[in-house]
Design a protein around this motif. Structure first.
Motif, PDB file in Angstrom:
ATOM      1  N   HIS A   1      16.099  59.320   3.933  1.00 56.52           N
ATOM      2  CA  HIS A   1      17.420  58.905   4.614  1.00 56.52           C
ATOM      3  C   HIS A   1      18.348  59.940   4.200  1.00 56.52           C
ATOM      4  CE1 HIS A   1      20.525  56.440   6.150  1.00 56.52           C
ATOM      5  NE2 HIS A   1      21.157  56.554   4.966  1.00 56.52           N
ATOM      6  N   ASP A   2      18.312  60.221   2.690  1.00 59.77           N
ATOM      7  CA  ASP A   2      19.636  61.175   2.285  1.00 59.77           C
ATOM      8  C   ASP A   2      19.437  62.514   2.877  1.00 59.77           C
ATOM      9  OD1 ASP A   2      20.691  59.352   0.746  1.00 59.77           O
ATOM     10  OD2 ASP A   2      19.665  60.032  -1.269  1.00 59.77           O
TER      11      ASP A   2
ATOM     12  N   GLN B   1      20.990  66.501   6.998  1.00 63.16           N
ATOM     13  CA  GLN B   1      20.688  67.406   8.221  1.00 63.16           C
ATOM     14  C   GLN B   1      21.476  67.179   9.463  1.00 63.16           C
ATOM     15  OE1 GLN B   1      17.966  69.520   7.939  1.00 63.16           O
ATOM     16  NE2 GLN B   1      18.398  70.317  10.137  1.00 63.16           N
ATOM     17  N   GLN B   2      21.949  65.970   9.705  1.00 61.11           N
ATOM     18  CA  GLN B   2      23.006  65.662  10.462  1.00 61.11           C
ATOM     19  C   GLN B   2      24.442  66.180  10.347  1.00 61.11           C
ATOM     20  OE1 GLN B   2      22.749  61.362  10.663  1.00 61.11           O
ATOM     21  NE2 GLN B   2      20.800  61.162  11.579  1.00 61.11           N
ATOM     22  N   HIS B   3      24.569  66.250   9.050  1.00 62.87           N
ATOM     23  CA  HIS B   3      26.004  66.766   8.704  1.00 62.87           C
ATOM     24  C   HIS B   3      25.915  68.371   9.011  1.00 62.87           C
ATOM     25  CE1 HIS B   3      29.595  67.417   6.569  1.00 62.87           C
ATOM     26  NE2 HIS B   3      29.185  68.365   5.806  1.00 62.87           N
ATOM     27  N   ILE B   4      24.946  68.976   8.695  1.00 65.76           N
ATOM     28  CA  ILE B   4      24.972  70.622   8.691  1.00 65.76           C
ATOM     29  C   ILE B   4      24.907  70.647  10.330  1.00 65.76           C
ATOM     30  CG2 ILE B   4      22.477  70.741   8.908  1.00 65.76           C
ATOM     31  CD1 ILE B   4      25.074  72.947   7.386  1.00 65.76           C
TER      32      ILE B   4
ATOM     33  N   GLN C   1      13.713  68.132  -4.494  1.00 59.76           N
ATOM     34  CA  GLN C   1      13.115  67.931  -5.869  1.00 59.76           C
ATOM     35  C   GLN C   1      12.988  66.466  -6.246  1.00 59.76           C
ATOM     36  OE1 GLN C   1      12.513  70.609  -7.631  1.00 59.76           O
ATOM     37  NE2 GLN C   1      11.866  69.019  -9.463  1.00 59.76           N
ATOM     38  N   LYS C   2      13.747  65.692  -5.750  1.00 61.00           N
ATOM     39  CA  LYS C   2      13.507  64.277  -5.791  1.00 61.00           C
ATOM     40  C   LYS C   2      12.019  63.665  -5.134  1.00 61.00           C
ATOM     41  CE  LYS C   2      18.101  62.949  -6.512  1.00 61.00           C
ATOM     42  NZ  LYS C   2      19.512  61.985  -6.044  1.00 61.00           N
ATOM     43  N   ILE C   3      12.036  64.225  -3.948  1.00 60.27           N
ATOM     44  CA  ILE C   3      10.731  63.970  -3.203  1.00 60.27           C
ATOM     45  C   ILE C   3       9.548  64.552  -3.894  1.00 60.27           C
ATOM     46  CG2 ILE C   3       9.591  64.010  -1.229  1.00 60.27           C
ATOM     47  CD1 ILE C   3      12.208  64.050   0.227  1.00 60.27           C
ATOM     48  N   GLN C   4       9.714  65.688  -4.569  1.00 60.32           N
ATOM     49  CA  GLN C   4       8.674  66.391  -5.045  1.00 60.32           C
ATOM     50  C   GLN C   4       8.358  65.676  -6.411  1.00 60.32           C
ATOM     51  OE1 GLN C   4       9.329  70.534  -6.260  1.00 60.32           O
ATOM     52  NE2 GLN C   4       7.463  70.702  -7.643  1.00 60.32           N
TER      53      GLN C   4
ATOM     54  N   PHE D   1      11.083  69.995   6.307  1.00 65.92           N
ATOM     55  CA  PHE D   1      11.507  68.678   5.896  1.00 65.92           C
ATOM     56  C   PHE D   1      10.338  67.523   6.587  1.00 65.92           C
ATOM     57  CE2 PHE D   1      13.608  64.756   7.269  1.00 65.92           C
ATOM     58  CZ  PHE D   1      14.097  64.200   6.145  1.00 65.92           C
ATOM     59  N   ASP D   2       9.986  67.846   7.897  1.00 59.61           N
ATOM     60  CA  ASP D   2       9.015  66.984   8.550  1.00 59.61           C
ATOM     61  C   ASP D   2       7.708  66.927   8.112  1.00 59.61           C
ATOM     62  OD1 ASP D   2      11.063  66.378  10.434  1.00 59.61           O
ATOM     63  OD2 ASP D   2      10.461  67.892  12.006  1.00 59.61           O
ATOM     64  N   ASN D   3       7.161  68.037   7.552  1.00 62.15           N
ATOM     65  CA  ASN D   3       5.848  67.981   6.991  1.00 62.15           C
ATOM     66  C   ASN D   3       5.877  67.290   5.650  1.00 62.15           C
ATOM     67  OD1 ASN D   3       4.578  69.541   9.045  1.00 62.15           O
ATOM     68  ND2 ASN D   3       5.256  71.623   8.166  1.00 62.15           N
ATOM     69  N   LEU D   4       7.063  67.649   5.018  1.00 58.87           N
ATOM     70  CA  LEU D   4       6.862  66.654   3.612  1.00 58.87           C
ATOM     71  C   LEU D   4       6.977  65.119   3.689  1.00 58.87           C
ATOM     72  CD1 LEU D   4       9.401  68.787   1.404  1.00 58.87           C
ATOM     73  CD2 LEU D   4       7.070  68.463   1.127  1.00 58.87           C
ATOM     74  N   GLU D   5       7.776  64.875   4.992  1.00 59.44           N
ATOM     75  CA  GLU D   5       7.609  63.519   5.205  1.00 59.44           C
ATOM     76  C   GLU D   5       6.126  63.109   5.504  1.00 59.44           C
ATOM     77  OE1 GLU D   5      10.343  60.358   8.020  1.00 59.44           O
ATOM     78  OE2 GLU D   5      10.268  62.524   8.625  1.00 59.44           O
ATOM     79  N   LYS D   6       5.456  63.875   6.437  1.00 56.71           N
ATOM     80  CA  LYS D   6       4.215  63.368   6.598  1.00 56.71           C
ATOM     81  C   LYS D   6       3.427  63.426   5.227  1.00 56.71           C
ATOM     82  CE  LYS D   6       4.292  65.435  11.331  1.00 56.71           C
ATOM     83  NZ  LYS D   6       3.786  66.304  12.430  1.00 56.71           N
TER      84      LYS D   6
END
Length: 591
Positions: free
Chosen positions: A118-119, A124-127, A214-217, A11-16
């Motif tokens: 944000h989603d 992540q916070q929920h899990i 998938q949406k980010i991709q 997740f963090d690498n995709l954000e970067k």
């Protein structure tokens, strides 16, 4: 190949990475923006360059652009101006199709990216919350089990001790049972929480995260496609103007191929041709023979036996500037033979041009008589064309005002018809003045066109030095002086002027011996004789011919005993009397 399954834990690498993609897009936008600025600057510099070398209006440079080479250069400047316009088109299209579009897209992309991550953070916070609940339930179950085990051991110890009362044993047994029940409840809760966490974790890693990733991709792939399309547009914007730029370059090539060196050489001839003929051979002067006396005012009557006087260089001579100016006659002149006096008149004719230049005064006479014949003809023709254009403009204004007056007459509410009468009268006066000017210049033009051919040998020799001595020749003419008896004389320096045989007879010749009539003529056109020595004639008028054209374009005519002068040969139709012509030629031979 999906980021949701392959990169579920990145997740963090995709954000970067997605942030880096946006940075690349903004960098490309900045690149295109700078390119548009360069195109605009280049177009501006090209326009300034083209403007810098454009000929200035009403300047000498405009005359230079009649040559094919300079016209080709002017065409190159105009095409470079169009060439600059295409670079402006490149800048405008890149700004609207690339920079503007990508700037809006970047803003949308940032909002979309922010929503997706944000989603992802929310999932992540929920899990993580579910994981914490599971850990708390597990710890509580573990604690209850330990407490139940200690309660059981305490009960067994109390039950084995004979000194403990039955009530204490019962109390310990109840306590042990309570702890066992709490342990069972914690176990059930822990089991339920564990099942729930496993379900949430499964949904998180196999449903929610893959969907978000998938949406980010897809977002990132759209960004990549969009920047690729922008690069294609970048090339297409250039490609669209290539045909027009090619046409500009083709026109430059066409202009270069239109250069005609022969035509330019001919233009140089037309621009600087004087109309004079080269000087002829110089006659041999035999100084071994007795020197012949020079014709002078006191010895004109003796010249018949000596033949025609040879022109001499140097010294001072006093001769009439124009043969028709009054002068007191001397007895010798009255007795001179007509043929000799006629010969002297023919010798003095080349000085007419000098007098006309002198009459106007200044360095630029109105009839351009200070110029060589060919150049004078061109200037006069140019002046006539300009005056005709002015006449056409005035006539167009007159026609427009006439139509306006007709409209006012038919529709009085639109204006007063009498308000344009004053302007129409002014235009009529202007047109009449311009027509008179045209008539005047056309007369001079006809005069020049008739004078262009033959010249005497002495004039040809002088014309060879025309360019170098033009100023001094005009000044020499300006030094003429009027003698007390009414004649004009001139003094010339020994270094720069050649002596012309002096003529000193009356403008009406001799009342007792007038020039013979050699024919008649009919005026084809009206001629206004405004210069000295010329005579005005009306169209259709019949007159007498007393001297035919000698190659200078002028014919001498007589109206009556008191009126005679020169008219352009092209303005009259001559009918020569053969017998009179033969007598006239005989007189010439004798003189």
């Amino acid at each position: 190949m999906s980021w949701g399954t392959e990169l579920w834990d990145q997740f963090d690498n995709l954000e970067k990475h997605t942030q880096w993609g946006i940075d690349v897009l903004e960098k490309y936008i900045k690149f295109v923006k700078e390119r548009t600025e360069i195109e605009l600057s280049y177009a501006k510099q090209l326009r300034n360059l083209s403007k810098k070398y454009q000929p200035k209006k009403n300047s000498k440079e405009e005359e230079e652009y009649r040559y094919t080479s300079t016209r080709a250069f002017l065409a190159t400047l105009n095409e470079m101006n169009d060439y600059a316009g295409q670079h402006e088109v490149i800048s405008e299209n890149m700004t609207s199709l690339i920079t503007g579009e990508l700037t809006r897209y970047v803003q949308e992309l940032k909002q979309e990216r922010k929503s997706h991550f944000h989603d992802g953070r929310k999932a992540q916070q929920h899990i993580e919350t579910c994981w914490k609940q599971l850990e708390a339930s597990k710890r509580r179950f573990e604690r209850d089990c330990k407490e139940a085990d200690r309660a059981q051991q305490y009960f067994e110890k109390m039950d084995a001790d004979i000194n403990v009362t039955k009530a204490d044993v019962e109390k310990a047994r109840q306590q042990a049972q309570l702890r066992h029940q709490m342990a069972e409840d914690s176990k059930a809760e822990y089991s339920s929480t564990l099942q729930k966490f496993n379900s949430e974790q499964h949904d998180h890693y196999y449903t929610h995260v893959p969907n978000i990733f998938q949406k980010i991709q897809e977002m990132e792939e759209r960004r990549i496609v969009r920047i690729g399309e922008s690069m294609k547009t970048f090339a297409e914007v250039d490609r669209q103007v290539i045909p027009i730029i090619g046409k500009c370059l083709d026109e430059i090539t066409k202009a270069a191929e239109s250069i005609d060196h022969k035509n330019d050489s001919q233009l140089v001839i037309e621009a600087f041709k004087s109309g004079f003929e080269p000087p002829g051979d110089i006659d041999f002067e035999d100084y071994t023979q007795p020197m012949k006396r020079t014709v002078s005012e006191s010895s004109l009557s003796n010249s018949r036996g000596d033949g025609k006087s040879e022109p001499k260089f140097g010294g001072k001579s006093k001769g009439k500037l124009w043969p028709f100016i009054k002068k007191n006659k001397s007895p010798k002149q009255q007795k001179e033979p007509l043929s000799h006096r006629f010969n002297e008149f023919m010798t003095s004719k080349p000085k007419i041009h000098c007098f006309r230049s002198l009459k106007r005064g200044g360095a630029g006479p109105e009839d351009f008589s200070n110029l060589p014949p060919e150049q004078r003809r061109k200037k006069l023709q140019q002046k006539v064309d300009e005056l005709n254009k002015d006449i056409q403009k005035e006539m167009d204004q007159r026609d427009a005002l006439t139509k306006m007056k007709d409209v006012y007459i038919k529709n009085p509410q639109m204006g007063d018809a009498a308000s344009v009468d004053h302007r129409l009268a002014e235009l009529a006066q202007n047109i009449e003045k311009l027509r008179l000017e045209v008539q005047k210049f056309e007369g001079w033009l006809a005069e020049v066109e008739g004078r262009l051919p033959m010249r005497t040998e002495q004039a040809r020799r002088q014309s060879g030095l025309y360019e170098a001595q033009n100023t001094s020749a005009v000044n020499s003419c300006a030094q003429d002086r009027e003698s007390p008896d009414g004649s004009y004389t001139e003094e010339q320096s020994q270094e720069t002027e050649m002596k012309v045989p002096a003529t000193d007879f009356d403008d009406e010749f001799d009342d007792e011996e007038p020039l013979p009539t050699i024919g008649t003529c009919k005026a084809l056109y009206t001629f206004e004789g405004q210069n000295e020595g010329t005579i005005s004639v009306a169209e259709g008028e019949m007159l007498y011919v007393i001297e035919e054209d000698k190659g200078d374009g002028w014919t001498r005519i007589r109206r009556n005993e008191d009126e005679e002068g020169y008219v352009p040969t092209s303005y009259v139709e001559v009918y020569l009397d053969k017998n009179a012509k033969d007598v006239y030629k005989s007189l010439q031979k004798i003189s």
